[in-house]
Design a protein around this motif. Structure first.
Motif, PDB file in Angstrom:
ATOM      1  N   VAL A  18      40.087 -35.109  -4.312  1.00  0.00           N
ATOM      2  CA  VAL A  18      40.696 -33.873  -3.840  1.00  0.00           C
ATOM      3  C   VAL A  18      41.274 -33.139  -5.026  1.00  0.00           C
ATOM      4  O   VAL A  18      41.942 -33.758  -5.865  1.00  0.00           O
ATOM      5  N   VAL A  74      33.648 -33.876   8.122  1.00  0.00           N
ATOM      6  CA  VAL A  74      34.998 -34.418   8.084  1.00  0.00           C
ATOM      7  C   VAL A  74      36.006 -33.294   7.968  1.00  0.00           C
ATOM      8  O   VAL A  74      36.963 -33.219   8.708  1.00  0.00           O
ATOM      9  N   SER A  75      35.751 -32.399   7.014  1.00  0.00           N
ATOM     10  CA  SER A  75      36.699 -31.329   6.777  1.00  0.00           C
ATOM     11  C   SER A  75      35.961 -30.166   6.141  1.00  0.00           C
ATOM     12  O   SER A  75      35.065 -30.356   5.318  1.00  0.00           O
ATOM     13  N   SER A  76      36.343 -28.963   6.532  1.00  0.00           N
ATOM     14  CA  SER A  76      35.715 -27.810   5.913  1.00  0.00           C
ATOM     15  C   SER A  76      36.430 -27.438   4.619  1.00  0.00           C
ATOM     16  O   SER A  76      36.084 -26.489   3.967  1.00  0.00           O
ATOM     17  N   LYS A  77      37.429 -28.203   4.290  1.00  0.00           N
ATOM     18  CA  LYS A  77      38.187 -27.928   3.071  1.00  0.00           C
ATOM     19  C   LYS A  77      37.293 -28.179   1.865  1.00  0.00           C
ATOM     20  O   LYS A  77      36.693 -29.238   1.722  1.00  0.00           O
ATOM     21  N   LEU A  80      37.994 -31.015  -0.876  1.00  0.00           N
ATOM     22  CA  LEU A  80      37.895 -32.417  -0.485  1.00  0.00           C
ATOM     23  C   LEU A  80      36.453 -32.897  -0.607  1.00  0.00           C
ATOM     24  O   LEU A  80      35.556 -32.359   0.031  1.00  0.00           O
ATOM     25  N   VAL A  82      33.860 -36.445  -1.090  1.00  0.00           N
ATOM     26  CA  VAL A  82      33.812 -37.902  -0.992  1.00  0.00           C
ATOM     27  C   VAL A  82      32.579 -38.396  -1.723  1.00  0.00           C
ATOM     28  O   VAL A  82      31.606 -37.660  -1.892  1.00  0.00           O
ATOM     29  N   LEU A  90      30.754 -42.469   6.566  1.00  0.00           N
ATOM     30  CA  LEU A  90      31.469 -41.614   7.509  1.00  0.00           C
ATOM     31  C   LEU A  90      30.501 -40.913   8.449  1.00  0.00           C
ATOM     32  O   LEU A  90      30.751 -40.773   9.640  1.00  0.00           O
ATOM     33  N   GLN A 247      38.796 -27.609  13.243  1.00  0.00           N
ATOM     34  CA  GLN A 247      38.737 -27.161  11.856  1.00  0.00           C
ATOM     35  C   GLN A 247      37.302 -26.976  11.389  1.00  0.00           C
ATOM     36  O   GLN A 247      37.056 -26.761  10.208  1.00  0.00           O
TER      37      GLN A 247
ATOM     38  N   GLU B  91      47.271 -27.317   8.626  1.00  0.00           N
ATOM     39  CA  GLU B  91      46.260 -27.427   9.677  1.00  0.00           C
ATOM     40  C   GLU B  91      45.245 -28.536   9.401  1.00  0.00           C
ATOM     41  O   GLU B  91      44.610 -29.042  10.310  1.00  0.00           O
ATOM     42  N   GLU B  92      45.101 -28.848   8.118  1.00  0.00           N
ATOM     43  CA  GLU B  92      44.034 -29.766   7.753  1.00  0.00           C
ATOM     44  C   GLU B  92      44.453 -31.222   7.927  1.00  0.00           C
ATOM     45  O   GLU B  92      45.038 -31.824   7.032  1.00  0.00           O
ATOM     46  N   ASN B  94      42.439 -34.625   8.859  1.00  0.00           N
ATOM     47  CA  ASN B  94      41.113 -35.147   9.161  1.00  0.00           C
ATOM     48  C   ASN B  94      41.062 -36.645   8.933  1.00  0.00           C
ATOM     49  O   ASN B  94      42.069 -37.268   8.591  1.00  0.00           O
ATOM     50  N   SER B  95      39.876 -37.190   9.100  1.00  0.00           N
ATOM     51  CA  SER B  95      39.761 -38.647   9.101  1.00  0.00           C
ATOM     52  C   SER B  95      39.977 -39.245   7.721  1.00  0.00           C
ATOM     53  O   SER B  95      40.093 -40.459   7.587  1.00  0.00           O
ATOM     54  N   LEU B  96      40.006 -38.413   6.692  1.00  0.00           N
ATOM     55  CA  LEU B  96      40.232 -38.951   5.353  1.00  0.00           C
ATOM     56  C   LEU B  96      41.702 -38.921   4.970  1.00  0.00           C
ATOM     57  O   LEU B  96      42.100 -39.541   3.995  1.00  0.00           O
ATOM     58  N   PHE B  99      46.595 -32.873   4.664  1.00  0.00           N
ATOM     59  CA  PHE B  99      47.150 -32.001   3.644  1.00  0.00           C
ATOM     60  C   PHE B  99      48.550 -31.609   4.078  1.00  0.00           C
ATOM     61  O   PHE B  99      48.806 -31.391   5.264  1.00  0.00           O
ATOM     62  N   PHE B 108      47.694 -33.705  -0.941  1.00  0.00           N
ATOM     63  CA  PHE B 108      46.795 -34.436  -0.056  1.00  0.00           C
ATOM     64  C   PHE B 108      47.227 -35.889  -0.010  1.00  0.00           C
ATOM     65  O   PHE B 108      47.463 -36.510  -1.053  1.00  0.00           O
ATOM     66  N   ILE B 164      48.333 -35.276  -5.360  1.00  0.00           N
ATOM     67  CA  ILE B 164      47.959 -36.350  -4.456  1.00  0.00           C
ATOM     68  C   ILE B 164      49.234 -37.103  -4.113  1.00  0.00           C
ATOM     69  O   ILE B 164      50.038 -37.377  -4.999  1.00  0.00           O
TER      70      ILE B 164
END
Lengths: 737, 179
Positions: A18, A74-77, A80, A82, A90, A247, B91-92, B94-96, B99, B108, B164
């Motif tokens: 991230v 997982v995320s639109s961010k 982030l 992986v 995942l 999201q 808002e974020e 998620n499964s990881l 934030f 994060f 982090i």
């Protein structure tokens, strides 16, 4: 990831990155340039086959950013990312979860698919909320009012002026869908208006229902070329709680450098369960399972400068609205009108009717802040004369009930400070929205979803995928949605040998390369250049061509309007040919716009030989004073210069028969007068013989054109019979009288 | 952590700004240049507290602008490794991981930096992380929740500060709702 819970940089595999840092140990990774990161997903995707085959091979943790992909599921961010093997794991888990729920994934486009949004100002009232709380308050009030009038046949204007009676939610949705919304996206630096850029947005009819139904079968993703801010503002209208999309919203920031969309961004490896719904194909890479929809362009005529042709279904002027009947309803209507003229003064007591104002209700009282005709629903100074809107909203059938319901609502909440006023209900123009794409799309999606899970069943059910857990899931055995989409689509016009006339123009001289041409090819039709004994359909956009007259003589095949083709291609059903005779465009035109048609006819008779520009006296539907938000005044003398193009082809080509009548729907009316104008009940899609299309051994590798088996032929005959019934209904409904 | 910065910088003023409002114009120029700017060395500048010209300005050749050396005092924020910060979950989730925002700092918190008993609940609206040990609202990490995190790594780019975080420690994680 749990195993490397200790924050030991030596042993950390940097699985999640991230902001350029490992999310587990916080150590800095090699800086990722934006370009590199944008391409990395794509590059990885090209290797996805290899990776999928050997997921453990990707486990070597490196500082190189390329080893990490952005996992959109997982995320639109964007920040982030992986590592490959985590992404694979995942994805596997996600797939397992979805398949257990019997759901698939659907990526939806926003503009021209779910909504139509324009940037130009629209000279009609719009619905807008300055803030989310204002919106919630407004909707709450609306809900209360609707609940209080639930026993009455309240008219909430639907497109055809039909009275829709349903639950409060349904009626609320109908109001939201019939309104033109104004949203404001954040102003870029230097933009003069600090409130933001105004955008005008209309939801596609049936959107709420479609999304709710679709979300049961599919996990919904939104992928738009617009900015994140725009997507959020648009979603605030139809999914304020993000219950449907969560999201999972992808925007311009997520597209590739050239603006192309790609599901690689969302699912780097396994795309077998994804289907895309978009109104255009060119933004997606090839081999993306796209279900194309009819582009939704309902606001186009309002911004083209051709405002007099705004086909508002109900007369937008109070004087044109049916006068209140001289019964009990008259006082109530008058009273409500009087309330409006008090201009936001919250008075439970009914002011005496003001005859002068009531007679000329569309005169704006001075001192009312009006900008651009915007109805600020949550404002304390609503524009006047919205009463008339309410009447109009009722349309033909609901006009009687409208005033009664409105006054009842006002009466029900008449006491107290927090008076709910019927002004707050959307009372703008109800556009003549004939679009039925979303219900038809739902049929397609249901069918595709059904085939997918039937294929799993056939293969021995979920157990055959080793679906005890995510780790053992056999991804190779999952049916490929792309193949299913392709096969099902190819059944649509299977056996049709068609040729077209009047459907090409100078910029697209070959039909096969046009949008419809390519879709027809995908739908299994054989497109030929010339009439032949094999021809089953002549698709005619115009009727003054040589081909048209030739084929009329032969009578050996169907002659259909190009709406037939569009309707088939966008519903994936072979709709009845008799519902779309070649003159259907003209018929619908003269039926819906009698004045326009009459004027045009006169003009044609007068200047038949030459003069491509004609002057048409139009019904003064939407001509208006720029500052007035209320229904426009009737101005019977308004003349409109309308450049009518003689034909779609560049001039009279060699195939054109001169002097014969021809009709092409005026381009500014096409958003209202199109393939959806003909109201046909939805039909089942042709049933796909899954054993033939997906031989067991090949594992879903079907061929391009499915063999025309016995079963398919029978199915088409059935459709034909259905069609005959439909035609009877249709003729009774549409063309008689 | 917040710092008071005392530094020198150069600002350029237009000739029209030279006059009775010279000092105000100079302060404004300093604020415009510095506030919100991010630097790996000094972190993010939050506000300029004070600015004084140091000597007289010089007319710049070619442009005609006046270059003034300014001695300024500013409040800056820079996250340090090991620092404990309070933040609000964005808002974020998620499964990881999730934030959160600690002032200007985006943090994060990865799944691996959470106590083992936290589990991701995807079906909830909005999705959240829930503790399996105590299933109260106090242990649910969802958007708008207040959390306490320890910073384990930071990164600054031109416009934003990122970090982090970890909540895998006693007294870290979800904070009780403010009364």
């Amino acid at each position: 990831m749990d195993e490397d819970n200790d924050v030991d940089k030596e042993s950390c595999r940097h699985d999640v990155v991230v902001f350029g840092m490992c999310a587990a140990c916080g150590s800095r990774m090699a800086p990722l340039s934006p370009k590199k990161s944008a391409t990395s997903a794509k590059e990885m995707a090209t290797h996805s086959q290899a990776m999928a085959a050997e997921p453990s091979g990707a486990s070597s943790a490196t500082g190189d950013g390329k080893a990490h992909v952005a996992a959109g599921f997982v995320s639109s961010k964007k920040a982030l990312k992986v590592s490959n093997h985590v992404a694979l794991r995942l994805e596997r888990e996600r797939l397992f979860e979805l398949l257990t729920e019997k759901r698939l994934c659907m990526v939806l486009d926003l503009d021209n698919t779910l909504v139509h949004c324009v940037g130009c100002s629209i000279p009609t009232p719009v619905l807008t909320f300055p803030s989310k709380t204002a919106r919630d308050r407004h909707l709450h009030k609306l809900r209360q009012q609707m609940a209080s009038t639930a026993t009455q046949p309240t008219a909430s204007g639907s497109a055809e002026g039909r009275v829709r009676v349903g639950s409060v939610d349904e009626r609320l949705e109908a109001v939201m869908e019939s309104a033109i919304h104004m949203i404001r996206t954040d102003a870029p630096p230097g933009y003069p208006d600090s409130a933001g850029i105004p955008l005008y947005l209309k939801l596609r009819p049936g959107l709420h229902r479609f999304l709710q139904e679709a979300s049961l079968l599919f996990e919904l993703y939104l992928f738009t070329q617009g900015t994140a801010d725009y997507a959020a503002k648009a979603l605030d209208i139809f999914d304020p709680d993000r219950r449907l999309f969560g999201q999972r919203v992808f925007t311009r920031d997520h597209t590739s450098a050239l603006g192309g969309k790609s599901i690689d961004r969302i699912f780097p490896y396994t795309k077998k369960t994804v289907v895309v719904v978009d109104d255009r194909e060119d933004v997606w890479p090839k081999r993306t399972p796209i279900i194309r929809v009819f582009p939704y362009l309902v606001l186009m005529p309002l911004i083209n400068g051709n405002r007099t042709s705004l086909p508002v279904i109900a007369p937008p002027s109070p004087s044109l609205a049916p006068p209140p009947t001289p019964t009990d309803e008259a006082p109530s209507a008058k009273r409500s009108r009087g309330r409006d003229d008090t201009n936001g003064v919250s008075q439970p007591t009914t002011p005496p009717p003001q005859p002068a104002v009531a007679a000329v209700p569309s005169t704006p009282p001075p001192g009312v802040p009006l900008t651009n005709g915007v109805v600020d629903a949550a404002n304390d100074h609503p524009p006047p004369a919205k009463k008339a809107r309410r009447e109009e909203e009722g349309g033909g059938g609901g006009s009687e009930a409208g005033p009664a319901a409105a006054s009842a609502g006002a009466a029900a909440s008449g006491g107290g400070d927090d008076v709910y006023d019927e002004r707050d209900v959307w009372q703008g123009p109800s556009l003549e929205d004939v679009d039925h794409q979303l219900p038809a799309l739902m049929h397609i999606l249901r069918t595709v979803h059904d085939i997918f899970f039937r294929l799993i069943e056939r293969g021995g059910g979920f157990a055959s995928l080793h679906g005890e857990s995510a780790e053992t899931l056999d991804i190779g055995a999952i049916p490929d949605l792309e193949e299913i989409v392709k096969e099902q689509k190819a059944l649509t016009l299977n056996g049709v040998v068609m040729t077209t006339t009047g459907m090409t123009n100078a910029s697209q001289p070959v039909f096969q390369t046009t949008v419809l041409g390519r879709l027809a090819d995908q739908a299994g039709a054989q497109v030929e250049d010339h009439l032949s004994p094999r021809t089953t359909h002549l698709v005619a956009a115009r009727r003054n061509t040589r081909k048209y007259y030739d084929s009329q003589r032969e009578k050996s095949h169907h002659i259909v309007h190009d709406w037939w083709l569009q309707r088939c291609l966008y519903t994936w059903t072979r709709v009845c040919e008799r519902a779309f005779p070649a003159d259907i465009g003209q018929k619908c035109f003269s039926q819906r716009y009698p004045e326009l048609a009459k004027a045009e006819k006169q003009q044609q008779q007068q200047q038949h030989s030459s003069a491509p520009t004609i002057t048409v006296t139009m019904p003064p539907t939407a001509s208006k004073k720029p500052s007035a938000p209320e229904p426009p005044q009737p101005q019977p003398g308004v003349k409109k210069e309308k450049a009518k193009e003689p034909s779609k082809t560049p001039g009279p080509s060699k195939g054109t028969v001169k002097g014969r009548s021809d009709f092409v729907v005026p381009s500014e009316l096409t958003p209202y007068l199109n393939a959806w104008t003909v109201d046909l009940p939805a039909m089942p899609l042709p049933s796909l013989d899954i054993d033939a299309a997906f031989p067991r051994a090949a594992g879903g590798e079907g061929e391009q054109q499915p063999q025309g088996g016995e079963g398919e032929g029978d199915m088409q005959d059935e459709n034909g019979e259905n069609g005959d019934d439909l035609v009877d209904m249709l003729e009774a409904e549409l063309f008689e009288g | 952590m917040f710092y008071l910065l005392q530094r020198l910088t150069n600002v350029r003023l237009h000739p029209s700004q030279i006059g009775p409002h010279y000092i105000a114009a100079m302060k404004e120029a300093v604020e415009k240049e510095l506030e919100g700017s991010v630097n790996a060395d000094r972190g993010i500048v939050l506000t300029v507290i004070d600015a004084d010209p140091r000597g007289r300005g010089h007319v710049q050749d070619g442009t005609g602008l006046v270059v003034v050396e300014v001695n300024y005092t500013a409040l800056a924020f820079k996250a340090r490794k090991g620092e404990v910060l309070d933040g609000i979950v964005t808002e974020e989730v998620n499964s990881l991981g999730f934030f959160c925002q600690c002032g200007p700092l985006q943090v994060f918190v990865s799944k691996s930096s959470m106590p083992m008993h936290y589990q991701f609940v995807a079906n909830a609206t909005p999705p959240c992380w829930q503790s399996t040990e105590k299933k109260t609202d106090d242990a649910t990490i969802k958007p708008e929740a207040r959390v306490r995190v320890r910073i384990i790594g930071t990164n600054n780019d031109a416009t934003n500060v990122f970090a982090i975080g970890s909540i895998n420690e006693d007294y870290l994680g979800k904070l009780p709702e403010q009364v």
